[in-house]
Design an enzyme around this catalytic site. Structure first.
Site, mmCIF file in Angstrom:
data_model
loop_
_atom_site.group_PDB
_atom_site.id
_atom_site.type_symbol
_atom_site.label_atom_id
_atom_site.label_comp_id
_atom_site.label_asym_id
_atom_site.label_seq_id
_atom_site.Cartn_x
_atom_site.Cartn_y
_atom_site.Cartn_z
ATOM 1 N N CYS A 16 0.804 -1.214 0.000
ATOM 2 C CA CYS A 16 0.000 0.000 0.000
ATOM 3 C C CYS A 16 0.834 1.261 0.000
ATOM 4 O O CYS A 16 2.032 1.250 0.280
ATOM 5 C CB CYS A 16 -0.961 0.007 1.180
ATOM 6 S SG CYS A 16 -0.278 -0.524 2.734
ATOM 7 N N GLY A 42 0.218 0.032 -4.901
ATOM 8 C CA GLY A 42 -1.012 -0.715 -4.664
ATOM 9 C C GLY A 42 -1.980 -0.507 -5.791
ATOM 10 O O GLY A 42 -2.375 0.625 -6.072
ATOM 11 N N ASN A 117 0.357 1.844 5.931
ATOM 12 C CA ASN A 117 1.289 1.093 5.093
ATOM 13 C C ASN A 117 2.163 0.266 6.026
ATOM 14 O O ASN A 117 2.848 0.812 6.883
ATOM 15 C CB ASN A 117 2.139 2.065 4.267
ATOM 16 C CG ASN A 117 3.300 1.385 3.552
ATOM 17 O OD1 ASN A 117 4.332 1.999 3.329
ATOM 18 N ND2 ASN A 117 3.138 0.129 3.184
ATOM 19 N N GLY A 118 2.152 -1.040 5.877
ATOM 20 C CA GLY A 118 2.972 -1.898 6.718
ATOM 21 C C GLY A 118 2.210 -3.124 7.170
ATOM 22 O O GLY A 118 1.197 -3.510 6.583
ATOM 23 N N CYS A 251 13.523 -0.212 5.242
ATOM 24 C CA CYS A 251 13.473 -1.321 4.286
ATOM 25 C C CYS A 251 14.417 -1.064 3.117
ATOM 26 O O CYS A 251 14.285 -0.078 2.393
ATOM 27 C CB CYS A 251 12.036 -1.485 3.772
ATOM 28 S SG CYS A 251 11.870 -2.692 2.450
ATOM 29 N N TYR A 257 13.380 -1.937 -5.526
ATOM 30 C CA TYR A 257 12.205 -2.151 -6.375
ATOM 31 C C TYR A 257 10.981 -1.308 -6.010
ATOM 32 O O TYR A 257 10.330 -0.754 -6.876
ATOM 33 C CB TYR A 257 11.818 -3.629 -6.354
ATOM 34 C CG TYR A 257 10.588 -3.971 -7.166
ATOM 35 C CD1 TYR A 257 10.623 -3.947 -8.555
ATOM 36 C CD2 TYR A 257 9.392 -4.301 -6.546
ATOM 37 C CE1 TYR A 257 9.497 -4.258 -9.309
ATOM 38 C CE2 TYR A 257 8.260 -4.612 -7.284
ATOM 39 C CZ TYR A 257 8.310 -4.589 -8.667
ATOM 40 O OH TYR A 257 7.205 -4.883 -9.396
ATOM 41 N N SER A 298 11.489 -2.306 -14.209
ATOM 42 C CA SER A 298 12.215 -2.182 -12.950
ATOM 43 C C SER A 298 13.701 -2.452 -13.076
ATOM 44 O O SER A 298 14.491 -2.011 -12.252
ATOM 45 C CB SER A 298 11.609 -3.125 -11.901
ATOM 46 O OG SER A 298 11.606 -4.459 -12.360
ATOM 47 N N ASP A 361 15.589 -6.930 -11.314
ATOM 48 C CA ASP A 361 15.771 -6.496 -9.932
ATOM 49 C C ASP A 361 15.782 -7.651 -8.947
ATOM 50 O O ASP A 361 16.441 -7.584 -7.901
ATOM 51 C CB ASP A 361 14.687 -5.491 -9.540
ATOM 52 C CG ASP A 361 13.306 -6.083 -9.681
ATOM 53 O OD1 ASP A 361 12.802 -6.686 -8.722
ATOM 54 O OD2 ASP A 361 12.711 -5.945 -10.770
ATOM 55 N N CYS A 453 16.672 -2.843 7.106
ATOM 56 C CA CYS A 453 15.961 -4.112 7.210
ATOM 57 C C CYS A 453 16.189 -4.855 5.900
ATOM 58 O O CYS A 453 15.753 -4.403 4.839
ATOM 59 C CB CYS A 453 14.466 -3.902 7.448
ATOM 60 S SG CYS A 453 13.551 -5.472 7.490
ATOM 61 N N CYS A 456 14.446 -10.097 4.004
ATOM 62 C CA CYS A 456 14.084 -10.934 2.856
ATOM 63 C C CYS A 456 15.312 -11.586 2.235
ATOM 64 O O CYS A 456 15.208 -12.619 1.582
ATOM 65 C CB CYS A 456 13.314 -10.127 1.814
ATOM 66 S SG CYS A 456 14.153 -8.631 1.251
#
Length: 485
Positions: A16, A42, A117-118, A251, A257, A298, A361, A453, A456
């Protein structure tokens, strides 16, 4: 109508984007323009809530911003000088109007609208407690947990209730709230999700990205700091820091991306970082080739950086159609297999007989990479070398990103060599984690206290994950899918 590209499911998706303005004429129209600039964050639903000085008005709908807010009667309904909005990309859970934000509730302190958002990583645990206390939920969104925590707080003022609620949640959030008294913005203590502050004349704006300011003609003021809470009331802004200070962990995938390349994230140009990523990739993984080709769109800035650093010519060897929609795609396997050609087509006259370096990406499931490589082979490429402008995505995200469970992440199941065989590339290489940090101006990743962060890539989650026991994290991933933002 759902309008997300049907073959984008092999990408990680930000779930979002948020935008709010306080103290401007035709505020909802400004919000609609801002949300349009954030549409990449989003694409399945959008909503706007406005306050006209007496009442709150909300319009929420499935689909893109342009199709939802292009009617005069809808915009007249949202009249007022204060407004907030939200664009949403759902996870694999329920896609329903009741989950579309902003969410609104009449509290004891008055009307309260919230755009988030989150992801709240202890929302399931909190929800169980709240339901036992008598709370009745109207959505499956984790955002609604915040509303109930505010509503049931024992503190007197709305600000104290709001802070009390946020001190009970864990995870990642950038929030914009609208009340009769003003607008509130807040960023989680680690700053995982982005939030920026701008001005349009005398009006203050909060948004997920600076590109939204460019579109509405606003001036970028600064980023909202990690853990900062700002209140905009009567044309004045006040700042609060109600949380214990912690080292920020924004993040890192925003630079890879999520954000638009023309945005500035925490003072850094996204486009410049992506070019630097490409240059790092060229230094780490050089290859003899004739052409550098981006997987659009991207992969383009990283491909430019790779080409400039390597000296190999940059060319548009894949042409993207921007007019692919979901509505006419049938679910049969044969049509799904052909679907990538609706979105991407090889520039055959350029590629035939050439050794090409494909720049993308990331690789998530690997299905699109497989089809893109095959497209290059069908176009007559002599060699195909895939270079990925990020480290292997090996872990799920629990901070507001639509990530497949780990069992479906290709890099979690295969070595790089096995992945190269799977996508049928002559070679495959990923940017190292230190290379990514170098592109961001760091000497390397500080393993003891990482600057971003990057869970991933590394599995190093910066917060506790109450709802996701580490021994059954994949089995419980379906819970996250039901708590969409």
């Amino acid at each position: 109508m759902l309008t997300t590209h049907p073959f984008d499911d092999d990408k990680l998706h930000e779930e979002c984007g948020v935008f709010g303005i306080h103290g401007a004429e035709s505020a909802a129209a400004v919000v609609a323009l801002g949300l349009h600039a954030l549409q990449h964050r989003g694409q399945e639903a959008s909503g706007i809530t406005g306050f006209d000085g007496k009442e709150f008005h909300t319009h929420r709908a499935m689909g893109h911003v342009a199709g939802n807010f292009d009617r005069d009667d809808i915009m007249r309904q949202l009249a007022g000088t204060s407004s907030i909005g939200h664009v949403r990309y759902s996870t694999t859970g329920e896609t329903a109007l009741r989950n579309v934000q902003p969410l609104f509730a009449d509290l004891a302190t008055g009307g309260f609208a919230i755009a988030h958002n989150g992801n709240i990583s202890n929302a399931t645990a909190l929800r169980k407690i709240l339901v036992r206390r008598g709370s009745i939920f109207q959505s499956t969104s984790d955002t609604e947990v915040i509303i109930h925590l505010v509503a049931t707080s024992n503190y007197r003022t709305l600000l104290d209730r709001f802070i009390d609620a946020l001190k009970q949640v864990e995870g990642a959030y950038s929030l914009i709230c609208l009340t009769a008294e003003g607008m509130i913005g807040c960023r989680d203590p680690l700053g995982i999700r982005p939030l920026v502050l701008g001005k349009l004349g005398d009006a203050y704006i909060l948004a997920s990205e600076t590109v939204a300011f460019d579109v509405v003609g606003a001036e970028f003021v600064r980023s909202v700091e990690p853990g900062e809470l700002v209140i905009i009331r009567d044309g004045e802004l006040t700042s609060h820091h109600p949380f214990a200070e912690r080292a920020a962990r924004p993040c890192i995938f925003e630079y890879v991306y999520f954000s638009r390349p023309d945005s500035i994230v925490d003072g850094t140009s996204v486009y410049s970082v992506r070019k630097a990523i490409g240059a790092e990739l060229a230094r780490e993984d050089p290859v003899d080739a004739d052409l550098v080709i981006p997987v659009p769109d991207s992969g383009t800035p990283a491909a430019i950086g790779y080409a400039q650093e390597s000296g190999i010519p940059f060319e548009l060897g894949i042409i993207r159609s921007h007019y692919v929609g979901r509505t006419f795609i049938q679910p049969g396997d044969k049509v799904r297999h052909l679907g990538v050609k609706l979105k991407h087509n090889a520039n055959r006259a350029l590629i035939a007989g050439k050794r090409v370096v494909l720049i993308d990406d990331s690789i998530v499931r690997g299905t699109t990479s497989l089809k893109i490589v095959q497209m290059m082979r069908d176009a007559g490429a002599a060699e195909i070398h895939m270079r990925i402008a990020s480290p292997p995505t090996q872990h799920s995200c629990f901070y507001g990103v639509d990530t497949p469970e780990r069992a479906k992440l290709l890099a979690a199941q295969m070595t790089v060599g096995q992945m190269a065989n799977f996508i049928n590339a002559d070679s495959l290489s990923f940017l190292t984690i230190d290379g990514l940090y170098r592109a961001l101006g760091e000497a390397k990743r500080a393993d003891d206290s990482p600057q971003y962060c990057d869970a991933c890539f590394t599995g190093d989650y910066p917060t506790t994950l109450t709802d996701f026991d580490e021994n059954s994290i994949d089995d419980q991933f379906s819970l996250l899918a039901e708590r969409v933002v």
